[in-house]
Design an enzyme around this catalytic site. Structure first.
Site, short mmCIF file in Angstrom:
data_model
loop_
_atom_site.label_atom_id
_atom_site.label_comp_id
_atom_site.label_asym_id
_atom_site.label_seq_id
_atom_site.Cartn_x
_atom_site.Cartn_y
_atom_site.Cartn_z
N TRP A 133 0.82 -1.22 0.00
CA TRP A 133 0.00 0.00 0.00
C TRP A 133 0.86 1.27 0.00
O TRP A 133 0.36 2.34 -0.29
CB TRP A 133 -0.95 0.01 1.21
CG TRP A 133 -0.24 -0.22 2.52
CD1 TRP A 133 -0.14 -1.41 3.18
CD2 TRP A 133 0.49 0.73 3.31
NE1 TRP A 133 0.61 -1.27 4.32
CE2 TRP A 133 1.00 0.05 4.42
CE3 TRP A 133 0.76 2.09 3.17
CZ2 TRP A 133 1.77 0.69 5.40
CZ3 TRP A 133 1.52 2.72 4.14
CH2 TRP A 133 2.02 2.01 5.24
N LYS A 157 -1.93 -8.96 -7.09
CA LYS A 157 -2.87 -8.63 -6.02
C LYS A 157 -2.40 -7.35 -5.34
O LYS A 157 -1.40 -7.35 -4.63
CB LYS A 157 -2.95 -9.73 -4.96
CG LYS A 157 -4.09 -9.46 -3.99
CD LYS A 157 -3.84 -10.00 -2.61
CE LYS A 157 -3.39 -9.00 -1.60
NZ LYS A 157 -4.32 -7.93 -1.26
N GLY A 210 6.85 -6.27 0.49
CA GLY A 210 6.09 -6.16 1.73
C GLY A 210 6.93 -6.59 2.91
O GLY A 210 8.17 -6.55 2.85
N GLU A 232 11.17 -8.26 -2.03
CA GLU A 232 11.62 -6.96 -1.52
C GLU A 232 10.96 -6.79 -0.17
O GLU A 232 9.77 -6.47 -0.08
CB GLU A 232 11.18 -5.84 -2.47
CG GLU A 232 11.77 -5.90 -3.85
CD GLU A 232 13.25 -5.63 -3.90
OE1 GLU A 232 13.84 -5.28 -2.85
OE2 GLU A 232 13.84 -5.79 -4.97
N LEU A 233 11.73 -6.98 0.90
CA LEU A 233 11.11 -7.08 2.22
C LEU A 233 11.45 -5.88 3.11
O LEU A 233 11.78 -4.81 2.61
CB LEU A 233 11.53 -8.42 2.85
CG LEU A 233 11.27 -9.63 1.94
CD1 LEU A 233 11.75 -10.93 2.57
CD2 LEU A 233 9.81 -9.73 1.56
N CYS A 266 10.09 1.40 2.93
CA CYS A 266 11.06 0.41 3.44
C CYS A 266 12.47 1.01 3.47
O CYS A 266 13.36 0.45 4.11
CB CYS A 266 11.10 -0.82 2.55
SG CYS A 266 9.49 -1.54 2.33
N GLU A 363 11.72 -1.91 12.60
CA GLU A 363 11.28 -0.95 11.57
C GLU A 363 10.06 -0.19 12.12
O GLU A 363 9.09 -0.79 12.58
CB GLU A 363 10.89 -1.76 10.32
CG GLU A 363 10.54 -0.90 9.14
CD GLU A 363 10.24 -1.74 7.88
OE1 GLU A 363 9.73 -2.86 8.00
OE2 GLU A 363 10.54 -1.25 6.78
#
Ligand code: SIN
Length: 459
Positions: A133, A157, A210, A232-233, A266, A363
Site C-alpha cells: 500500500w 494482487k 512487503g 523486496e522485504l 522500506c 522498523e
C-alpha cells in the site's frame, strides 16, 4: 452476496469505495487465463511489446492527475508525492519499453571443433505479484513492466488498503492494447491470493514487496513447486552523519529520506548515528526543518506529512515514541499523535537514543527520527550493521576515504552517499540479509522474468 473490500481514506477515516473480494476460485480462473494467454504472448515480437509499453506510458501521463488523487485519497500521501509516484511508476514502464528490445543471448567458444554453443533467453511464464500500500502503483510498475517486456503474463494482487489506483493503473495497460490475459489484477485477501499463487503449478514466478514475515511465508509456499521468487522485504535503514559532513546538505537529504510518505517506506532512514562533534548542530537544524513540515490531509497542496495508513500503523509508531521517551530519549520536536479523525503523528525528532530502545531495533514505518551519537566510524558501521535487515543505508561525509570505508563496510543493498533519495528505475534496487532477494530496476530487473537455455549443437 459476495464479500467486499472497503477502501478507507486514512486522512478522514471515511469510506471511499468498495471492491469485490474475489475468492480462490476466481483467482484460479485468472491464473488459467494468464497461462493460456502466455502461449500466444510469449511469441509477440519484442518491438511490439515495447510499443505497447510506450503507449501505456503515454496514457499514464495523460491520467497523471487522476491517479495521483486516487493515491492520495486511499494512501494519504501528499498530492506532490503522489504525482511523484506516478512519474516514478511511469519511469519503469519507459525503462522496460527499451529493455524489451535488449534481451540478448550469447555464443560460447566450444571445446570441440564440431560443437557450437548458444545461450538464449525466454520468458519465464505466468508471474504472480503481491504489492504494498505504501507505493500502490510504483511497486507494481517495477514488476509489471519488466515482466511483460520479457514476454511474461502478469497477475497482481494490490494491497487491500489501496486497490483503486492500482486498478486504474492496470486498466490503462489494457486501454494501451495489452490483451486482457496479459495484465490482470485480483482483489482478494492476502491469504487467499498468497495460497492460490504459491499452490498453482501454472504460476512460474512470485514477486512480492512487503513485510519480511509475509515474505518468509510466501517463500515457504513457493518451495512446494520450486518457484522462482523475488522478495523486496522490510528495512531498518541507518543514516550516518560523520564529523566532516556538509550539515545543511545532510539535513536536507535526511528530511527527504525520513519523511517521504510520512516515514512509511522500506528505505526511510529509521535510526540516525551522528558524530558527537556535530550532533548538537545537526539535531537542532534537523528538528527545525522537521517542525516546518505541515501535517494534514494530503489533498491540501501545502501538506508535507500525511496520515499513517491505519490504526495498527499509528499504534506501532506511537509505541516506538513512548518507549524511546520512557528510556530517556529527549523529544526535540513532535511526539504527539491523534486518531480522532485519520491517523496523524507529528514529525518527531528524538535525541539521546540508545541501543535498548525498540525504535533502534525494529522498523518503525512512521515520521520519527531517533538520534544516537558515535565517536569512531568503526563504531558507527558496527551499529549500523547490527540488524537482520540490509535494504538501504545513508551516510554523509566529504572525505572520500571515509566514504569508501562506509560504502564497503555497510551491509546494505541500496546506499545513499550524501544522497537521501537513491531510488530510480535504472538502479538495481534490493536488499541483503532478511530484506529480501533479487533486484528490481535497471538491467538486472528484467533478468528474474527470463529463463536461460544453453544449446550445445554438434554440426
Ligand atoms: C519501498 O518502500 O519499498 C520502496 C521505496 C522506493 O522504491 O524508493
Amino acid at each position: 452476496m459476495s464479500e467486499e473490500i472497503i477502501v478507507l481514506n486514512p486522512a478522514t477515516g471515511q469510506e471511499i469505495d468498495r471492491v469485490k473480494k474475489e475468492s480462490k476460485a476466481d483467482i484460479d480462473k485468472k491464473i488459467e487465463k494468464a497461462h493460456e494467454t502466455f502461449k500466444k504472448f510469449k511469441k509477440k515480437n519484442p518491438h511490439d511489446r515495447s510499443a505497447l509499453l510506450t503507449e501505456w506510458s503515454k496514457l499514464i501521463g495523460e491520467h497523471k492527475e487522476e491517479i495521483a488523487e486516487l493515491i492520495t485519497k486511499e494512501n494519504g500521501k501528499p498530492l506532490q508525492e503522489s504525482r511523484g509516484e506516478v512519474d516514478y511508476a511511469r519511469s519503469y514502464v519507459d525503462y522496460y519499453a527499451e529493455e524489451a528490445k535488449r534481451v540478448y543471448g550469447r555464443t560460447i567458444p566450444p571445446h570441440e571443433d564440431d560443437v557450437r554453443m548458444v545461450v538464449t533467453k525466454q520468458p519465464i511464464g505466468v508471474v504472480a505479484a503481491i504489492t504494498p500500500w505504501n507505493f500502490p502503483i510504483a511497486m507494481m510498475a517495477r514488476k509489471a513492466a519488466p515482466a511483460v517486456a520479457a514476454g511474461c503474463t502478469f497477475l497482481v494482487k494490490p494491497a487491500s488498503a489501496t486497490p483503486l489506483s492500482a486498478m486504474k493503473f492496470l486498466d490503462l495497460a489494457l486501454e494501451a492494447g495489452f490483451d486482457e490475459g496479459v495484465v490482470q489484477y485480483v482483489t482478494a485477501s492476502g491469504k487467499d491470493a498468497g495460497e492460490a499463487f504459491t499452490e498453482s503449478d501454472k504460476v512460474m514466478k512470485i514477486t512480492f514487496t512487503g513485510s519480511t514475515a509475509v515474505g518468509k511465508s510466501l517463500m515457504e509456499g513457493a518451495a512446494s513447486t520450486v518457484k522462482n521468487i523475488t522478495m523486496e522485504l522490510g528495512g531498518h535503514a541507518p543514516l550516518v552523519v560523520h564529523k566532516d559532513a556538509d550539515i545543511d546538505m545532510a539535513v536536507e537529504q535526511a528530511i527527504a529520506s525520513k519523511f517521504r510518505n510520512s516515514g512509511q517506506t522500506c528505505v526511510c532512514a529509521n535510526r540516525f548515528y551522528v558524530h558527537e562533534d556535530i550532533a548538537d548542530a545537526f539535531s537542532k537544524k534537523f528538528a527545525d526543518a522537521s517542525k516546518k513540515l505541515k501535517m494534514g490531509n494530503g489533498l491540501d497542496e501545502d501538506v508535507a506529512i500525511g496520515p499513517m495508513i491505519n490504526e495498527d500503523g499509528y499504534d506501532k509508531v506511537m509505541r516506538h515514541i513512548n518507549d524511546a521517551e520512557e528510556k530517556g530519549g529527549k523529544i526535540l520536536t513532535g511526539g504527539k499523535g491523534s486518531k480522532d479523525e485519520g491517523y496523524f503523528i507529528e514529525p518527531t525528532v528524538i535525541t539521546g537514543a540508545t541501543d535498548e530502545m525498540v525504535i533502534m531495533n525494529e522498523e518503525t514505518f512512521g515520521p520519527v527520527a531517533p538520534i544516537q551519537t558515535f565517536s569512531t566510524l568503526d563504531e558507527a558501521i558496527e551499529k549500523a550493521n547490527d540488524t537482520e535487515y540490509g535494504l538501504a543505508a545513508y551516510f554523509f561525509t566529504e572525505s572520500y576515504r571515509d566514504g569508501i570505508k562506509l560504502q564497503e563496510g555497510l551491509d546494505f543493498g541500496v546506499l545513499g552517499w550524501n544522497n537521501g533519495k537513491p531510488s530510480a528505475a535504472q538502479i538495481p534496487f534490493g536488499g541483503l540479509k532478511e530484506s529480501g532477494m533479487g533486484r528490481e530496476g535497471g538491467p538486472e530487473g528484467i533478468e528474474p522474468y527470463l529463463e536461460t537455455k544453453i544449446t550445445s549443437m554438434r554440426v
